[in-house]
Design a protein around this motif. Structure first.
Motif, PDB file in Angstrom:
ATOM      1  N   TRP A   8      34.846  15.548  45.885  1.00 14.36           N
ATOM      2  CA  TRP A   8      36.126  15.542  46.585  1.00 14.36           C
ATOM      3  C   TRP A   8      36.900  14.277  46.269  1.00 14.36           C
ATOM      4  O   TRP A   8      38.111  14.312  45.993  1.00 14.36           O
ATOM      5  N   ARG A  51      40.472  13.940  44.409  1.00 10.91           N
ATOM      6  CA  ARG A  51      41.605  13.253  45.011  1.00 10.91           C
ATOM      7  C   ARG A  51      42.157  12.192  44.066  1.00 10.91           C
ATOM      8  O   ARG A  51      43.371  12.021  43.918  1.00 10.91           O
ATOM      9  N   GLN A  92      29.294  31.189  41.524  1.00  8.85           N
ATOM     10  CA  GLN A  92      29.225  29.767  41.886  1.00  8.85           C
ATOM     11  C   GLN A  92      30.223  29.449  42.981  1.00  8.85           C
ATOM     12  O   GLN A  92      29.921  28.720  43.938  1.00  8.85           O
ATOM     13  N   ARG A 115      47.764  12.134  38.667  1.00  8.08           N
ATOM     14  CA  ARG A 115      48.822  12.994  38.168  1.00  8.08           C
ATOM     15  C   ARG A 115      50.126  12.769  38.897  1.00  8.08           C
ATOM     16  O   ARG A 115      51.203  12.822  38.296  1.00  8.08           O
ATOM     17  N   CYS A 116      50.070  12.521  40.182  1.00  7.79           N
ATOM     18  CA  CYS A 116      51.294  12.195  40.908  1.00  7.79           C
ATOM     19  C   CYS A 116      51.917  10.937  40.330  1.00  7.79           C
ATOM     20  O   CYS A 116      53.135  10.856  40.151  1.00  7.79           O
ATOM     21  N   ASN A 126      57.471  15.363  46.636  1.00  4.80           N
ATOM     22  CA  ASN A 126      56.584  16.135  45.787  1.00  4.80           C
ATOM     23  C   ASN A 126      56.119  17.394  46.492  1.00  4.80           C
ATOM     24  O   ASN A 126      55.136  17.375  47.189  1.00  4.80           O
ATOM     25  N   ARG A 133      29.120  16.572  47.208  1.00  4.35           N
ATOM     26  CA  ARG A 133      30.413  17.232  47.329  1.00  4.35           C
ATOM     27  C   ARG A 133      31.478  16.236  47.766  1.00  4.35           C
ATOM     28  O   ARG A 133      32.653  16.356  47.406  1.00  4.35           O
ATOM     29  N   CYS A 134      31.029  15.249  48.556  1.00  7.70           N
ATOM     30  CA  CYS A 134      31.970  14.217  48.956  1.00  7.70           C
ATOM     31  C   CYS A 134      32.459  13.465  47.728  1.00  7.70           C
ATOM     32  O   CYS A 134      33.647  13.161  47.591  1.00  7.70           O
ATOM     33  N   ASP A 143      47.457  18.198  48.974  1.00  9.14           N
ATOM     34  CA  ASP A 143      46.197  17.701  48.443  1.00  9.14           C
ATOM     35  C   ASP A 143      45.169  18.810  48.490  1.00  9.14           C
ATOM     36  O   ASP A 143      44.399  18.923  49.432  1.00  9.14           O
ATOM     37  N   HIS A 181      49.440  17.140  32.570  1.00  3.00           N
ATOM     38  CA  HIS A 181      49.588  16.251  33.711  1.00  3.00           C
ATOM     39  C   HIS A 181      50.348  16.873  34.864  1.00  3.00           C
ATOM     40  O   HIS A 181      50.460  16.273  35.930  1.00  3.00           O
ATOM     41  N   VAL A 190      39.202  19.979  46.708  1.00  3.34           N
ATOM     42  CA  VAL A 190      38.325  20.742  45.819  1.00  3.34           C
ATOM     43  C   VAL A 190      39.062  21.997  45.387  1.00  3.34           C
ATOM     44  O   VAL A 190      39.875  22.522  46.100  1.00  3.34           O
ATOM     45  N   ILE A 212      23.172  25.617  34.843  1.00  2.00           N
ATOM     46  CA  ILE A 212      24.532  26.139  34.680  1.00  2.00           C
ATOM     47  C   ILE A 212      25.503  24.995  34.897  1.00  2.00           C
ATOM     48  O   ILE A 212      25.576  24.433  35.983  1.00  2.00           O
ATOM     49  N   LEU A 213      26.240  24.683  33.874  1.00  2.00           N
ATOM     50  CA  LEU A 213      27.194  23.590  34.005  1.00  2.00           C
ATOM     51  C   LEU A 213      28.357  24.025  34.878  1.00  2.00           C
ATOM     52  O   LEU A 213      28.774  25.178  34.830  1.00  2.00           O
ATOM     53  N   PRO A 214      28.931  23.110  35.656  1.00  2.00           N
ATOM     54  CA  PRO A 214      30.098  23.469  36.443  1.00  2.00           C
ATOM     55  C   PRO A 214      31.262  23.744  35.517  1.00  2.00           C
ATOM     56  O   PRO A 214      31.313  23.223  34.408  1.00  2.00           O
ATOM     57  N   PRO A 215      32.202  24.572  35.950  1.00  2.00           N
ATOM     58  CA  PRO A 215      33.341  24.865  35.086  1.00  2.00           C
ATOM     59  C   PRO A 215      34.157  23.602  34.884  1.00  2.00           C
ATOM     60  O   PRO A 215      34.229  22.758  35.749  1.00  2.00           O
ATOM     61  N   ARG A 216      34.790  23.482  33.751  1.00  2.00           N
ATOM     62  CA  ARG A 216      35.681  22.343  33.489  1.00  2.00           C
ATOM     63  C   ARG A 216      34.962  21.006  33.582  1.00  2.00           C
ATOM     64  O   ARG A 216      35.116  20.257  34.497  1.00  2.00           O
ATOM     65  N   PHE A 242      44.120  13.808  41.358  1.00  2.00           N
ATOM     66  CA  PHE A 242      45.394  14.240  41.897  1.00  2.00           C
ATOM     67  C   PHE A 242      46.370  13.077  41.992  1.00  2.00           C
ATOM     68  O   PHE A 242      47.551  13.180  41.614  1.00  2.00           O
ATOM     69  N   ARG A 275      39.705  28.114  36.032  1.00  2.00           N
ATOM     70  CA  ARG A 275      39.486  27.046  35.054  1.00  2.00           C
ATOM     71  C   ARG A 275      40.750  26.302  34.696  1.00  2.00           C
ATOM     72  O   ARG A 275      40.707  25.147  34.310  1.00  2.00           O
ATOM     73  N   TRP A 319      30.596  17.005  55.534  1.00  2.00           N
ATOM     74  CA  TRP A 319      30.733  15.805  54.724  1.00  2.00           C
ATOM     75  C   TRP A 319      32.160  15.324  54.658  1.00  2.00           C
ATOM     76  O   TRP A 319      32.500  14.433  53.885  1.00  2.00           O
ATOM     77  N   LEU A 349      30.770  32.251  37.091  1.00  2.00           N
ATOM     78  CA  LEU A 349      31.701  31.324  37.727  1.00  2.00           C
ATOM     79  C   LEU A 349      32.020  31.730  39.151  1.00  2.00           C
ATOM     80  O   LEU A 349      31.978  30.921  40.079  1.00  2.00           O
TER      81      LEU A 349
END
Lengths: 398, 426
Positions: free
Chosen positions: B170, B174, A390, B180-181, A254, B166-167, A259, A164, A262, B421-425, B177, A196, A315, A387
């Motif tokens: 994203w 977020r 990508q 986790r905060c 923090n 991608r949005c 942020d 976490h 991605v 191909i799967l995305p990582p993680r 994130f 990763r 986007w 990877l």
């Protein structure tokens, strides 16, 4: 909210020392250009993050030092202790008697697992000393052998054990004309593993910092110490306290709460002074930008240039992509300073180059036995290439 | 609409002044309670009494969390909400639904609706319990509260045109994130609570508690805050006294409500024959239920047969295998896994069953001695229960993710020449 720093290898330890030194000097500097109360709040915030208070008053850095040979660690520990102003924890380090070549695979598959318990115990001790853990800051080089291999292993462990908490890796991008033959192999393995398990990769390129030393600072004989100090200055300007919102009275709690959005790697690009607006036709498209302003007249600074939609992907609206942090308190005696942390296409070309070079070597199976000897198989290489391709593709298509 | 009967009838001796007193007490025990005069006018269906009653009903029926924000809602919006809330709770009279949206009429009907709510359950007491001032450090031990109040309603936004994936990525990033905060903040809160409890050991006047809570510490540290706390406690006391007074004299109110009901015009015959508005199953639906039940029974029989056949076939094939010593460890492991899952299932079932399980927030108290249970709940037990629940949920998540992956693979496999191909993680 505290950050625990893990310094890995020669690179990580030397830089780490400079970072803590910069942070400490800045927080105790008398030329903050602000009121006494504000200065005290700043100092207290910095101390909570990076230092631990001891009875006799000398702050102890919240750090764990790791290296496979004792020389650099001993130097780092004694340099810090000698200054008399701050120091490292007496037992907060791990090293072995003898080093072992520049071998990533050895670092990842042998050193890592062998010393996993000791290293994680040290980190756990540091974590327990924190009232609240914001996350981890791991300093390492990308292309060195053992340091980067162990770094990848440790980051993975941190991901498992502290799922976490946020993790940020500071990576040093090697000189293009580096000396280590297999540095490209090491780089792609490090990057793919870190991608990763880490949350953010903050990249500094040796070439870029070298240029700063030569052109902007006019240093004739550039040593690693000069480079490290520039790096530390840049990092310090990002990590020192800032206000979280307009008109708020408390410093942001923090510090790693940038942020990153991605996950792809970040590049650090901080000029010292005002940021000129690029009038080129083609911008490096950004996913996110963080602008940090410190010093005089921060409230009236004009940041409209950063809100130009042309800088960002289609986007994402600039409102979401741009973050601005400010504080009146000047950093490191600079009357005004600005830093830009950018998650953009800036690193695509260097990354693509490294991947290309590594691939050429891989295609002719050069030096692979050094890796397969210690358990890094060709499939692992192929995974890493996939990877990173990508990542490159995602960034190209922004 | 029922009302309670009591053996002793105190209201009979109370006299003429009793009714306004009782209504006033009721008002004091409810949020935004109108004056007794409003009630009186409502009996005669006076229009000026309507808005106050709409607002009262709105306060009573709107979700707790929306209190602050929705107080500023326009009257029309409040009217709408009250109507739909009453309908979903099964309010039987259709006249209410036909009242005008601007809230200008219908005070008598609203009065009837209010009494209907009061008769269904201990409304003033429930509201007071919700607004109860917490002096201790409250920790929830179950998910009930989080599930019951879904929070402010988020406006449903239609995406204009295709959304870039991608949005979405994203946004997910977020969200992760922020989670986790949040977790980091919660951990910090726990550490600080622990410190406060340790440092203030022996300071509390109540021996059973032993140490101060955050609210109590704050009260000592900041006298102004202490004054505010005192005022809140006084307000709560006033509300409690009003509720008690209401209970003592409520029979007078119910007798009076009988006269109000009598003053209403009789409902239209067509309306009377319509069934009570239950929001769930329509007439047609009942027939479907029967059909579904029959099909399920038939399916169950089929499954029993099929499993019986399969088991026989498997045992014939396996023969004596699975009995030897080398199988014992595997069997033990399997047994253990099954037992764990069964325990988790049982626990989950008991959760749904009822109040046997501890509910609601509990006060956090640090205790040195090993005092036996009673009404106290041990943190270790709660943690254990939550952990097993977490394990169940994680297993379910992994199963669902696996299904998703299989489905994706199937879809990708349908397109020849496509490399997946799967995305990582993931």
């Amino acid at each position: 909210m505290s950050i625990v720093t893990v310094q890995l290898g020669q690179c990580g330890n030397q830089i780490g020392f400079e970072v803590f030194d910069t942070l400490f000097s800045d927080s105790h500097s008398s030329q903050g250009l602000c009121s006494k109360r504000e200065n005290e709040a700043y100092r207290a915030s910095c101390k909570e993050r990076f230092f631990n208070e001891e009875e006799n008053g000398v702050p102890i850095a919240r750090a764990v030092l790791v290296d496979m040979e004792p020389k650099v660690i001993n130097q780092t520990l004694s340099k810090a202790a000698q200054s008399g102003r701050w120091k490292y924890g007496q037992h907060a380090y791990f090293c072995q008697k003898q080093g072992s070549g520049n071998n990533w695979a050895y670092g990842y598959s042998v050193h890592g697992p062998r010393h996993e318990e000791s290293i994680m115990n040290l980190i756990q001790k540091e974590v327990e000393k924190c009232d609240s853990l914001s996350g981890f800051f791991i300093i390492m080089s990308m292309a060195g052998g053992t340091g980067s291999g162990i770094g990848a292993f440790v980051t993975q462990n941190l991901q498992d054990q502290y799922a976490h908490s946020l993790k940020m890796n500071q990576i040093i991008w090697p000189y293009g004309t580096g000396e280590v033959i297999v540095q490209n192999y090491n780089s792609i393995l490090t990057l793919s593993h870190l991608y990763r398990s880490s949350d953010a990769l903050l990249v500094h390129e040796n070439d870029a910092v070298h240029k700063i030393c030569a052109k902007l600072m006019n240093i004739k004989q550039i040593s690693f110490s000069d480079i490290n100090q520039v790096l530390a200055h840049q990092l310090g300007s990002v990590f020192q306290p800032v206000y979280c919102a307009e008109g708020s009275f408390h410093y942001r709690r923090n510090p790693l709460g940038i942020d990153w959005q991605v996950r792809p790697p970040l590049s650090g690009l901080p000029p010292l002074g005002k940021m000129p607006l690029n009038k080129e036709l083609h911008f490096n498209t950004s996913i996110a930008n963080l602008v940090i302003l410190r010093g005089k007249d921060v409230q009236s600074a004009d940041l409209e240039g950063f809100k130009d939609p042309a800088l960002y992907t289609s986007w994402l609206h600039p409102i979401h992509a741009l973050n601005v942090w400010k504080t009146q308190r000047a950093f490191s005696k600079y009357e005004k300073s600005a830093s830009l942390v950018s998650n953009s296409q800036f690193l695509v070309k260097p990354l693509d180059m490294i991947v290309g070079k590594a691939w050429n070597m891989f295609a002719s199976k050069a030096y692979l036995h050094q890796y397969t000897k210690f358990g890094i198989e060709e499939e692992d290489f192929l995974d890493s290439f996939t990877l990173l391709e990508q990542v490159v593709a995602s960034y190209y298509n922004l | 609409m029922g009302r309670r009967r009591r053996l002793v009838d105190p209201a009979a001796e109370a006299g003429a002044g009793a009714l306004p007193k009782v209504i006033a007490a009721l008002s004091r025990s409810l949020p935004a309670g109108p004056s007794p005069e409003i009630f009186r006018r409502a009996k005669f269906d006076r229009p000026e009494a309507a808005p106050a009653l709409w607002q009262l009903l709105f306060r009573l029926l709107s979700p707790r969390s929306a209190d602050g924000a929705s107080a500023s809602l326009a009257l029309e919006a409040q009217v709408c909400l009250v109507k739909s809330a009453l309908r979903s709770q099964g309010y039987p009279r259709l006249v209410l639904a036909q009242l005008p949206e601007d809230g200008s009429r219908g005070s008598r009907e609203l009065l009837l609706a209010l009494s209907w709510l009061l008769a269904r359950g201990p409304l003033p007491e429930q509201l007071l319990a919700q607004a109860h001032v917490q002096l201790g450090d409250e920790i929830p031990v179950c998910e009930c509260e989080a599930l019951a109040s879904p929070g402010p309603r988020v406006p449903h936004v239609e995406a204009e045109g295709p959304v870039d994936i991608r949005c979405v990525q994203w946004l997910m990033g977020r969200l992760r994130f922020r989670w986790r905060c949040l977790i980091a903040s919660q951990q910090e809160q726990c550490t600080l609570l622990s410190k406060i409890h340790l440092y203030t050991r022996g300071c509390h006047s109540d021996q059973r508690l032993g140490h101060l809570s955050v609210a109590e510490t704050e009260m000592l540290r900041d006298p102004e805050g202490g004054q505010q706390l005192l005022r809140r406690l006084e307000r709560e006391n006033t509300g409690l006294e009003a509720a008690l007074e209401w209970r003592r004299g409520e029979l007078v109110f119910w007798r009076w409500m009988d006269t109000v009901l009598g003053a209403c015009p009789p409902e239209a015959p067509a309306a009377a024959t319509q069934p009570t508005f239950l929001p769930r199953i329509a007439e047609r639906g009942l027939g479907r239920l029967e059909l579904a039940a029959r099909e399920l029974r038939a399916l169950q029989e089929e499954l029993c047969e099929a499993t019986g056949r399969r088991r026989a076939a498997w045992e014939a094939r396996v023969g004596g295998q699975g009995r030897g010593p080398q199988w014992s460890s595997a069997r033990q492991a399997l047994q253990k896994a099954v037992e764990q899952e069964l325990a988790a299932l049982r626990w989950a079932w008991e959760q749904d069953r009822g109040p046997a399980r501890p509910h609601g927030p509990h006060r956090l108290v640090r205790c040195e001695d090993e005092a036996p249970g009673g009404q106290h709940l041990r943190a270790a037990e709660v943690i254990q229960a939550l952990r097993s629940q977490e394990a169940c949920l994680e297993a379910a998540l992994r199963r669902l993710q696996g299904q998703c992956r299989q489905e994706l693979a199937r879809l990708a496999g349908a397109l020849p020449g496509l490399i997946w191909i799967l995305p990582p993680r993931c």
